[in-house]
Motif scaffolding. Structure first.
Motif, PDB file in Angstrom:
ATOM      1  N   THR A   1       0.810  -1.222   0.000  1.00  0.00           N
ATOM      2  CA  THR A   1       0.000   0.000   0.000  1.00  0.00           C
ATOM      3  C   THR A   1       0.843   1.272   0.000  1.00  0.00           C
ATOM      4  O   THR A   1       0.305   2.368   0.193  1.00  0.00           O
ATOM      5  CB  THR A   1      -0.916   0.019   1.241  1.00  0.00           C
ATOM      6  OG1 THR A   1      -0.110  -0.035   2.426  1.00  0.00           O
ATOM      7  CG2 THR A   1      -1.872  -1.160   1.231  1.00  0.00           C
ATOM      8  N   ALA A   2       2.152   1.156  -0.233  1.00  0.00           N
ATOM      9  CA  ALA A   2       3.051   2.306  -0.098  1.00  0.00           C
ATOM     10  C   ALA A   2       2.692   3.444  -1.055  1.00  0.00           C
ATOM     11  O   ALA A   2       2.923   4.610  -0.743  1.00  0.00           O
ATOM     12  CB  ALA A   2       4.497   1.876  -0.311  1.00  0.00           C
ATOM     13  N   ARG A   3       2.121   3.132  -2.226  1.00  0.00           N
ATOM     14  CA  ARG A   3       1.761   4.187  -3.179  1.00  0.00           C
ATOM     15  C   ARG A   3       0.261   4.212  -3.450  1.00  0.00           C
ATOM     16  O   ARG A   3      -0.182   4.722  -4.468  1.00  0.00           O
ATOM     17  CB  ARG A   3       2.523   4.011  -4.498  1.00  0.00           C
ATOM     18  CG  ARG A   3       4.014   4.215  -4.396  1.00  0.00           C
ATOM     19  CD  ARG A   3       4.619   4.649  -5.724  1.00  0.00           C
ATOM     20  NE  ARG A   3       4.317   6.043  -6.030  1.00  0.00           N
ATOM     21  CZ  ARG A   3       3.439   6.448  -6.928  1.00  0.00           C
ATOM     22  NH1 ARG A   3       2.745   5.576  -7.630  1.00  0.00           N
ATOM     23  NH2 ARG A   3       3.236   7.728  -7.155  1.00  0.00           N
ATOM     24  N   ALA A   4      -0.494   3.664  -2.543  1.00  0.00           N
ATOM     25  CA  ALA A   4      -1.946   3.614  -2.729  1.00  0.00           C
ATOM     26  C   ALA A   4      -2.632   4.730  -1.955  1.00  0.00           C
ATOM     27  O   ALA A   4      -2.106   5.258  -0.974  1.00  0.00           O
ATOM     28  CB  ALA A   4      -2.485   2.255  -2.279  1.00  0.00           C
ATOM     29  N   LEU A   5      -3.806   5.094  -2.441  1.00  0.00           N
ATOM     30  CA  LEU A   5      -4.654   6.087  -1.777  1.00  0.00           C
ATOM     31  C   LEU A   5      -6.050   5.490  -1.679  1.00  0.00           C
ATOM     32  O   LEU A   5      -6.711   5.261  -2.688  1.00  0.00           O
ATOM     33  CB  LEU A   5      -4.672   7.395  -2.571  1.00  0.00           C
ATOM     34  CG  LEU A   5      -5.750   8.422  -2.190  1.00  0.00           C
ATOM     35  CD1 LEU A   5      -5.532   8.902  -0.760  1.00  0.00           C
ATOM     36  CD2 LEU A   5      -5.725   9.604  -3.157  1.00  0.00           C
ATOM     37  N   PHE A   6      -6.499   5.219  -0.459  1.00  0.00           N
ATOM     38  CA  PHE A   6      -7.827   4.652  -0.241  1.00  0.00           C
ATOM     39  C   PHE A   6      -8.746   5.740   0.320  1.00  0.00           C
ATOM     40  O   PHE A   6      -8.396   6.423   1.297  1.00  0.00           O
ATOM     41  CB  PHE A   6      -7.755   3.481   0.744  1.00  0.00           C
ATOM     42  CG  PHE A   6      -7.049   2.272   0.190  1.00  0.00           C
ATOM     43  CD1 PHE A   6      -7.742   1.331  -0.556  1.00  0.00           C
ATOM     44  CD2 PHE A   6      -5.694   2.079   0.413  1.00  0.00           C
ATOM     45  CE1 PHE A   6      -7.092   0.217  -1.073  1.00  0.00           C
ATOM     46  CE2 PHE A   6      -5.037   0.979  -0.100  1.00  0.00           C
ATOM     47  CZ  PHE A   6      -5.737   0.042  -0.845  1.00  0.00           C
ATOM     48  N   PHE A   7      -9.920   5.891  -0.306  1.00  0.00           N
ATOM     49  CA  PHE A   7     -10.871   6.912   0.134  1.00  0.00           C
ATOM     50  C   PHE A   7     -12.287   6.346   0.054  1.00  0.00           C
ATOM     51  O   PHE A   7     -12.532   5.292  -0.548  1.00  0.00           O
ATOM     52  CB  PHE A   7     -10.743   8.172  -0.719  1.00  0.00           C
ATOM     53  CG  PHE A   7     -11.136   7.977  -2.163  1.00  0.00           C
ATOM     54  CD1 PHE A   7     -12.409   8.326  -2.599  1.00  0.00           C
ATOM     55  CD2 PHE A   7     -10.249   7.446  -3.081  1.00  0.00           C
ATOM     56  CE1 PHE A   7     -12.792   8.140  -3.919  1.00  0.00           C
ATOM     57  CE2 PHE A   7     -10.614   7.250  -4.407  1.00  0.00           C
ATOM     58  CZ  PHE A   7     -11.887   7.604  -4.820  1.00  0.00           C
ATOM     59  N   ASP A   8     -13.218   7.045   0.638  1.00  0.00           N
ATOM     60  CA  ASP A   8     -14.627   6.647   0.650  1.00  0.00           C
ATOM     61  C   ASP A   8     -15.193   6.810  -0.759  1.00  0.00           C
ATOM     62  O   ASP A   8     -15.278   7.926  -1.277  1.00  0.00           O
ATOM     63  CB  ASP A   8     -15.390   7.513   1.649  1.00  0.00           C
ATOM     64  CG  ASP A   8     -16.805   7.006   1.896  1.00  0.00           C
ATOM     65  OD1 ASP A   8     -17.366   6.334   1.011  1.00  0.00           O
ATOM     66  OD2 ASP A   8     -17.350   7.307   2.979  1.00  0.00           O
ATOM     67  N   ARG A   9     -15.593   5.701  -1.361  1.00  0.00           N
ATOM     68  CA  ARG A   9     -16.034   5.759  -2.757  1.00  0.00           C
ATOM     69  C   ARG A   9     -17.343   6.533  -2.928  1.00  0.00           C
ATOM     70  O   ARG A   9     -17.668   6.944  -4.052  1.00  0.00           O
ATOM     71  CB  ARG A   9     -16.176   4.357  -3.347  1.00  0.00           C
ATOM     72  CG  ARG A   9     -17.267   3.493  -2.737  1.00  0.00           C
ATOM     73  CD  ARG A   9     -17.606   2.332  -3.660  1.00  0.00           C
ATOM     74  NE  ARG A   9     -18.200   2.797  -4.896  1.00  0.00           N
ATOM     75  CZ  ARG A   9     -18.338   2.040  -5.986  1.00  0.00           C
ATOM     76  NH1 ARG A   9     -17.900   0.805  -5.993  1.00  0.00           N
ATOM     77  NH2 ARG A   9     -18.920   2.516  -7.075  1.00  0.00           N
ATOM     78  N   ARG A  10     -18.085   6.738  -1.873  1.00  0.00           N
ATOM     79  CA  ARG A  10     -19.325   7.506  -1.988  1.00  0.00           C
ATOM     80  C   ARG A  10     -19.031   8.925  -2.481  1.00  0.00           C
ATOM     81  O   ARG A  10     -19.866   9.536  -3.161  1.00  0.00           O
ATOM     82  CB  ARG A  10     -20.050   7.551  -0.635  1.00  0.00           C
ATOM     83  CG  ARG A  10     -20.610   6.215  -0.175  1.00  0.00           C
ATOM     84  CD  ARG A  10     -21.220   6.322   1.203  1.00  0.00           C
ATOM     85  NE  ARG A  10     -20.229   6.711   2.213  1.00  0.00           N
ATOM     86  CZ  ARG A  10     -20.521   6.930   3.495  1.00  0.00           C
ATOM     87  NH1 ARG A  10     -21.774   6.808   3.924  1.00  0.00           N
ATOM     88  NH2 ARG A  10     -19.566   7.280   4.341  1.00  0.00           N
ATOM     89  N   LEU A  11     -17.855   9.432  -2.126  1.00  0.00           N
ATOM     90  CA  LEU A  11     -17.475  10.766  -2.566  1.00  0.00           C
ATOM     91  C   LEU A  11     -17.302  10.797  -4.085  1.00  0.00           C
ATOM     92  O   LEU A  11     -17.724  11.742  -4.758  1.00  0.00           O
ATOM     93  CB  LEU A  11     -16.162  11.167  -1.871  1.00  0.00           C
ATOM     94  CG  LEU A  11     -15.825  12.656  -1.810  1.00  0.00           C
ATOM     95  CD1 LEU A  11     -16.860  13.404  -0.992  1.00  0.00           C
ATOM     96  CD2 LEU A  11     -14.436  12.860  -1.215  1.00  0.00           C
TER      97      LEU A  11
END
Length: 389
Positions: free
Chosen positions: A180-190
């Motif tokens: 996950t070093a270059r990953a960005l996880f966010f709330d997909r509802r946005l």
């Protein structure tokens, strides 16, 4: 005692032609630097794939179509040996530099059901906050450093095709794991709402891939077969693979990177071998007088060979340590490989890779000195003195 004396004499001999010694060592330093960096690329990708294999996850994608309903997870969760299923929506966004794409992944709270003990675990208080505010996001450690992001400081990413499609996110957690070093996880509802506002399209039931966690490694094959069989002949057929295989397929898709990198490394080593062999030949030629005197005084061939090989090894080792240390210092934190790995992968020089490069350089320095040293040791003292006179 003899070994210590040979070592001291070798150090003194290296100082006689200090400029040549330094130049030879620098050639090793440059070569080892390049070798370490090049080898680190496939090694880093292997480490990321190995890290993915620990998670016991499967990746489900659409087979021969772009249609993968997120609701497939409802059926998958009911299958034997399945611990969790999370629909994930991949979005290639940009932040500041349009040339540097960020692989943002929209997730739901189901993402926690596919996280295993080997993964980075969010603290309970952060985990509780993640989906209370849709702007909250988890960012990989390498991505944080590359983009200059800070925890709690909002930043805005946007679509490279449509400037109206923008998201403002707040980093709440930094993920340090390799995967996950270059990953960005966010709330997909946005993202769902932003796409609907920008294009009028409803993507709430769409998924780029499904992440499925299995209870044990020996059950992965049976779960793969059951998932693909369950959705066979449906509107959105599936193709399921282990997460590590899915990552490797990204590299395979753009060519045999490992072969290319290792081939370049071999060329670098051969070049250094030729340069070192020439330097060692000149060094041995300058030692002909010493060799003749030592042989006339009764030193055995093994002592002469040990002395000259020690000097060669010290020169190569000094340069190798400098080159490997420079590579480790520059790239220990990792850098992006860009489009090479779909935006998720990166290259980092590990201490083990630097140590391997030093050992390889030491072997090359000894190998380059074998031929001239053997020739010098076999010259009879009388002939050696005649060469000098």
């Amino acid at each position: 005692m003899m070994i210590a004396k040979l070592f001291i004499v070798a150090i003194r001999n290296m100082r006689r032609q200090l400029r040549r010694t330094i130049l030879t060592a620098l050639s090793f330093a440059v070569a080892v630097f390049l070798f370490t960096v090049l080898v680190a690329v496939p090694v880093s990708m292997d480490r990321i794939a190995a890290d993915a294999a620990k998670g016991l996850r499967l990746i489900v994608i659409a087979h021969n179509s772009y249609k993968l309903p997120a609701k497939y997870c409802n059926d998958i969760r009911k299958m034997p040996h399945v611990m969790g299923c999370a629909p994930e929506l991949q979005w290639g966004a940009i932040y500041r530099d349009p040339r540097n794409q960020i692989m943002a992944i929209g997730v739901t709270q189901d993402i926690y059901s596919v996280s295993g003990p080997s993964d980075f675990q969010l603290p309970p208080e952060i985990r509780k906050q993640m989906f209370t505010d849709r702007r909250n996001a988890s960012v990989g450690s390498v991505l944080m450093r590359e983009q200059g992001l800070k925890l709690g400081q909002p930043f805005t990413i946007r679509s490279p095709e449509n400037e109206k499609l923008t998201l403002t996110l707040i980093p709440k957690a930094e993920m340090p794991t390799l995967l996950t070093a270059r990953a960005l996880f966010f709330d997909r509802r946005l993202l769902d709402e932003a796409v609907k506002n920008a294009y009028g399209a409803d993507i709430q039931d769409r998924a780029t891939f499904l992440s499925v966690r299995v209870d044990r490694a020996e059950n992965m094959d049976s779960v793969i077969g059951e998932i693909d069989e369950n959705f066979h002949n449906s509107d959105g057929e599936t193709e399921t693979t282990p997460e590590s295989d899915a990552l490797n397929s990204v590299i395979t898709g753009i060519g045999d990177v490992r072969t290319i990198m290792y081939s370049i490394c071999i060329v670098v080593l051969l070049t250094v071998l030729l340069i070192a062999a020439n330097s060692m030949a000149m060094m041995v030629r300058d030692r002909i007088t010493e060799v003749a005197v030592m042989r006339a005084l009764g030193f055995a061939r093994v002592h002469v060979v040990a002395l000259l090989l020690t000097e060669a090894a010290l020169i190569g080792l000094a340069g190798a340590i400098v080159g490997a240390a420079a590579a480790l210092w520059c790239f220990h934190g990792g850098i992006s490989l860009g489009a090479l790995t779909g935006g998720l992968g990166y290259m980092a020089v590990a201490p083990s890779t630097a140590a391997l490069a030093v050992l390889v350089a030491l072997g090359v320095s000894l190998l380059s000195a074998v031929a001239p040293v053997t020739q010098a040791a076999n010259i009879p003292p009388a002939i050696a003195f005649r060469k000098v006179v």
